[in-house]
Design a protein around this motif. Structure first.
Motif, PDB file in Angstrom:
ATOM      1  N   GLY A 106       0.664  -1.301   0.020  1.00 22.91           N
ATOM      2  CA  GLY A 106       0.085  -0.121  -0.082  1.00 22.91           C
ATOM      3  C   GLY A 106       0.819   1.440  -0.006  1.00 22.91           C
ATOM      4  N   PRO A 107       0.198   2.276  -0.310  1.00 25.45           N
ATOM      5  CA  PRO A 107       0.925   3.538  -0.659  1.00 25.45           C
ATOM      6  C   PRO A 107       1.600   4.172   0.813  1.00 25.45           C
ATOM      7  N   GLY A 108       1.205   3.880   2.177  1.00 23.82           N
ATOM      8  CA  GLY A 108       1.598   4.842   3.121  1.00 23.82           C
ATOM      9  C   GLY A 108       0.995   4.563   4.481  1.00 23.82           C
ATOM     10  N   PHE A 155       1.110  11.002 -12.898  1.00 21.85           N
ATOM     11  CA  PHE A 155       2.689  10.700 -13.118  1.00 21.85           C
ATOM     12  C   PHE A 155       3.330  10.179 -11.790  1.00 21.85           C
ATOM     13  N   TYR A 156       4.142   9.034 -11.873  1.00 18.20           N
ATOM     14  CA  TYR A 156       4.889   8.499 -11.012  1.00 18.20           C
ATOM     15  C   TYR A 156       6.085   9.049 -11.134  1.00 18.20           C
ATOM     16  N   MET A 157       7.074   9.045  -9.833  1.00 23.92           N
ATOM     17  CA  MET A 157       8.244   9.555  -9.939  1.00 23.92           C
ATOM     18  C   MET A 157       8.622  10.737 -10.669  1.00 23.92           C
ATOM     19  N   SER A 158       7.901  11.738 -10.823  1.00 30.27           N
ATOM     20  CA  SER A 158       8.058  12.736 -11.743  1.00 30.27           C
ATOM     21  C   SER A 158       7.925  14.227 -11.112  1.00 30.27           C
ATOM     22  N   SER A 175       9.570  13.765  -1.013  1.00 30.09           N
ATOM     23  CA  SER A 175       9.334  12.558  -1.483  1.00 30.09           C
ATOM     24  C   SER A 175       8.614  11.690  -0.664  1.00 30.09           C
ATOM     25  N   PRO A 176       7.587  10.868  -1.011  1.00 25.78           N
ATOM     26  CA  PRO A 176       7.355  10.371  -2.584  1.00 25.78           C
ATOM     27  C   PRO A 176       6.271  11.542  -2.867  1.00 25.78           C
ATOM     28  N   SER A 177       6.304  12.088  -3.974  1.00 20.30           N
ATOM     29  CA  SER A 177       4.985  12.748  -4.682  1.00 20.30           C
ATOM     30  C   SER A 177       4.444  12.283  -5.861  1.00 20.30           C
ATOM     31  N   LEU A 178       3.086  12.461  -6.105  1.00 14.53           N
ATOM     32  CA  LEU A 178       2.559  12.173  -7.213  1.00 14.53           C
ATOM     33  C   LEU A 178       1.933  13.151  -7.984  1.00 14.53           C
ATOM     34  N   GLN A 235       3.458  12.826  -0.187  1.00 18.29           N
ATOM     35  CA  GLN A 235       3.257  11.876   1.040  1.00 18.29           C
ATOM     36  C   GLN A 235       1.852  11.381   1.130  1.00 18.29           C
ATOM     37  N   ALA A 236       1.350  11.056   0.134  1.00 15.40           N
ATOM     38  CA  ALA A 236      -0.335  10.665   0.160  1.00 15.40           C
ATOM     39  C   ALA A 236      -0.353   9.561   0.804  1.00 15.40           C
ATOM     40  N   THR A 237      -1.791   9.603   1.680  1.00 12.82           N
ATOM     41  CA  THR A 237      -2.242   8.603   2.535  1.00 12.82           C
ATOM     42  C   THR A 237      -1.485   8.633   3.831  1.00 12.82           C
ATOM     43  N   VAL A 295      -2.629  -1.432  -2.768  1.00 13.77           N
ATOM     44  CA  VAL A 295      -3.068  -0.077  -3.285  1.00 13.77           C
ATOM     45  C   VAL A 295      -1.934   0.862  -3.892  1.00 13.77           C
ATOM     46  N   THR A 296      -2.265   1.029  -5.089  1.00 18.90           N
ATOM     47  CA  THR A 296      -0.989   2.073  -5.750  1.00 18.90           C
ATOM     48  C   THR A 296      -1.051   3.369  -5.328  1.00 18.90           C
ATOM     49  N   ALA A 297      -0.090   3.906  -5.485  1.00 23.27           N
ATOM     50  CA  ALA A 297       0.262   5.408  -4.779  1.00 23.27           C
ATOM     51  C   ALA A 297      -1.090   6.216  -5.544  1.00 23.27           C
ATOM     52  N   ALA A 298      -1.574   5.885  -6.821  1.00 23.71           N
ATOM     53  CA  ALA A 298      -2.447   6.764  -7.597  1.00 23.71           C
ATOM     54  C   ALA A 298      -3.741   6.729  -6.858  1.00 23.71           C
ATOM     55  N   LYS A 300       6.890  -4.611  -1.134  1.00 23.64           N
ATOM     56  CA  LYS A 300       6.995  -3.252  -2.199  1.00 23.64           C
ATOM     57  C   LYS A 300       5.917  -2.215  -1.851  1.00 23.64           C
ATOM     58  N   GLY A 301       6.414  -0.979  -2.186  1.00 30.76           N
ATOM     59  CA  GLY A 301       5.342   0.043  -1.780  1.00 30.76           C
ATOM     60  C   GLY A 301       4.013  -0.046  -2.682  1.00 30.76           C
ATOM     61  N   GLY A 302       3.074   0.471  -2.479  1.00 32.95           N
ATOM     62  CA  GLY A 302       1.988   0.617  -3.307  1.00 32.95           C
ATOM     63  C   GLY A 302       1.527  -0.992  -3.905  1.00 32.95           C
ATOM     64  N   ASP A 303       1.543  -0.858  -5.136  1.00 28.21           N
ATOM     65  CA  ASP A 303       1.121  -2.457  -5.800  1.00 28.21           C
ATOM     66  C   ASP A 303       2.656  -2.883  -6.164  1.00 28.21           C
ATOM     67  N   VAL A 304       2.651  -4.133  -6.445  1.00 24.39           N
ATOM     68  CA  VAL A 304       3.994  -4.757  -6.703  1.00 24.39           C
ATOM     69  C   VAL A 304       3.986  -4.507  -8.417  1.00 24.39           C
ATOM     70  N   SER A 305       3.000  -4.202  -9.056  1.00 25.12           N
ATOM     71  CA  SER A 305       3.255  -4.271 -10.613  1.00 25.12           C
ATOM     72  C   SER A 305       3.129  -3.072 -11.061  1.00 25.12           C
ATOM     73  N   ILE A 306       3.199  -1.810 -10.454  1.00 23.90           N
ATOM     74  CA  ILE A 306       3.139  -0.720 -10.956  1.00 23.90           C
ATOM     75  C   ILE A 306       4.389  -0.044 -10.552  1.00 23.90           C
ATOM     76  N   PHE A 307       5.327   0.397 -11.604  1.00 23.75           N
ATOM     77  CA  PHE A 307       6.617   1.072 -11.619  1.00 23.75           C
ATOM     78  C   PHE A 307       7.450   0.512 -10.651  1.00 23.75           C
TER      79      PHE A 307
HETATM   80  N1  SAH Z   1       4.765   0.202  -6.680  1.00 26.04           N
HETATM   81  C1  SAH Z   1       4.505   1.790  -6.419  1.00 26.04           C
HETATM   82  C2  SAH Z   1       5.279   2.773  -7.252  1.00 26.04           C
HETATM   83  C3  SAH Z   1       6.642   2.935  -6.831  1.00 26.04           C
HETATM   84  S1  SAH Z   1       7.545   4.051  -7.926  1.00 26.04           S
HETATM   85  C4  SAH Z   1       3.149   1.930  -6.286  1.00 26.04           C
HETATM   86  O1  SAH Z   1       2.148   1.205  -6.699  1.00 26.04           O
HETATM   87  O2  SAH Z   1       2.601   2.988  -5.557  1.00 26.04           O
HETATM   88  C5  SAH Z   1       7.681   5.252  -6.863  1.00 26.04           C
HETATM   89  C6  SAH Z   1       6.813   6.485  -6.899  1.00 26.04           C
HETATM   90  O3  SAH Z   1       5.533   6.101  -6.705  1.00 26.04           O
HETATM   91  C7  SAH Z   1       7.290   7.826  -6.146  1.00 26.04           C
HETATM   92  O4  SAH Z   1       8.139   8.519  -6.824  1.00 26.04           O
HETATM   93  C8  SAH Z   1       5.872   8.501  -6.336  1.00 26.04           C
HETATM   94  O5  SAH Z   1       5.623   9.185  -7.360  1.00 26.04           O
HETATM   95  C9  SAH Z   1       4.720   7.341  -6.191  1.00 26.04           C
HETATM   96  N2  SAH Z   1       4.442   7.261  -4.458  1.00 26.04           N
HETATM   97  C10 SAH Z   1       4.454   6.073  -3.662  1.00 26.04           C
HETATM   98  N3  SAH Z   1       4.000   6.264  -2.552  1.00 26.04           N
HETATM   99  C11 SAH Z   1       3.579   7.419  -2.615  1.00 26.04           C
HETATM  100  C12 SAH Z   1       2.910   8.241  -1.817  1.00 26.04           C
HETATM  101  N4  SAH Z   1       2.645   7.828  -0.514  1.00 26.04           N
HETATM  102  N5  SAH Z   1       2.403   9.583  -1.943  1.00 26.04           N
HETATM  103  C13 SAH Z   1       2.866  10.051  -3.044  1.00 26.04           C
HETATM  104  N6  SAH Z   1       3.493   9.326  -4.231  1.00 26.04           N
HETATM  105  C14 SAH Z   1       3.831   8.026  -3.918  1.00 26.04           C
END
Ligand code: SAH
Length: 283
Positions: free
Chosen positions: A19-21, A178-181, A235-238, A208-210, A127-130, A97-104
């Protein structure tokens, strides 16, 4: 550590999205696997509360975060070899892995390694960051009449998106995430403005979402130079771009923390235990 001898049953690797945070945004399946794990290989963008709460005391937690621009990073080959080494020892391994395993993420490298070494695995989504950012900022990504689809993109290097694709991105009614952008945001905005993106589409940066430190910045792309240009985002920012960002003003339910603190600790500075484990890794 030695290679597998024939009488040890190979362990299994579970690739898990954390998950994202917010530590509560984890699945029950992920929790169950974490509670059973002997070894947890974790990324930086995973809440330390998840580790503290669910991983058993005897388990070994190895921080394999990637944070290249800050100079500390675990090479993918080392992560791959940990997976193989521990599974061959019969250990139950969770790759968190942070967020979802298959996204970036580098899941493909890890899957290839596991298949090549005939190691059993499972994949648990997260739960992916988006989706986390959209929910916690009150921005429904495909709200009717605002957008019909959503695209997950990245621009961590300036040559990832072609000229032709920028044209399409400026013209589409899809919501763009946009991720990592956040560090290349000037270039994202420049390219969209150059290709005449509609002025009713707004841009949101969700830091720092969520997490309790979440902060959202919203601007019109044509006012970006005055509002956000030159700012360093935490960081991290979306980045979310589209007409749906208009909905933020009405539906945001969480106030901005405005904090400059970091929810995710920089790699190498997590806690004493981590440093000890990093020393172990290095030896
Ligand atoms: N696998 C992860 C993404 C990894 S790439 C997922 O599914 O979320 C890392 C990027 O994800 C960061 O540079 C940022 O753009 C985004 N990200 C991850 N966690 C975040 C968070 N809590 N808030 C904002 N952006 C986040």
């Amino acid at each position: 550590m030695t290679a597998n001898s024939t009488n040890i049953k190979k362990g299994k690797v579970i690739l898990v999205g954390a998950g994202p945070g917010d530590p509560e945004l984890i699945t029950m399946k992920a929790v169950r696997y974490l509670q059973q794990a002997d070894i947890v290989l974790t990324d930086r963008l995973v809440s330390t509360d998840i580790i503290k709460q669910y991983v058993k005391e005897e388990a070994e937690v190895i921080y394999v975060g990637k944070q290249c621009r800050r100079g500390y990073s675990t090479p993918q080959e080392s992560i791959n070899s940990y997976l193989v080494e521990y599974a061959n020892e019969g250990k139950s391994v969770v790759r968190l892995k942070g967020g979802d395993v298959s996204i970036f993420s580098n899941i493909l490298d890890e899957l290839q390694t596991l298949v090549a070494n005939e190691i059993e695995y499972e994949i648990v989504p997260g739960v992916t960051a988006a989706l986390g950012a959209a929910a916690y900022a009150g921005i429904p990504l495909t709200a009717r009449d605002y957008s019909t689809a959503v695209r997950f993109l990245t621009l961590y290097k300036s040559d990832i998106v072609t000229e032709e694709y920028w044209k399409q991105l400026a013209a589409t009614t899809d919501t763009l995430v946009f991720y990592m952008s956040s560090e290349t945001l000037n270039s994202v905005v420049e390219n969209l403005v150059k290709n005449n993106i509609a002025a009713d589409k707004l841009l949101a940066v969700v830091e720092q979402a969520t997490t309790p430190l979440q902060t959202v910045h919203v601007t019109n792309l044509y006012e970006y130079t005055e509002t956000l240009k030159g700012r360093t985002f935490i960081s991290p920012s979306l980045v979310i771009i589209g007409k749906v960002v208009q909905l933020y003003e009405k539906f945001a339910w969480l106030s901005n923390s405005g904090s400059k603190e970091h929810y995710f600790k920089p790699v190498g500075k997590i806690d004493a235990l981590t440093q000890e484990q990093q020393a172990k890794q290095a030896s």
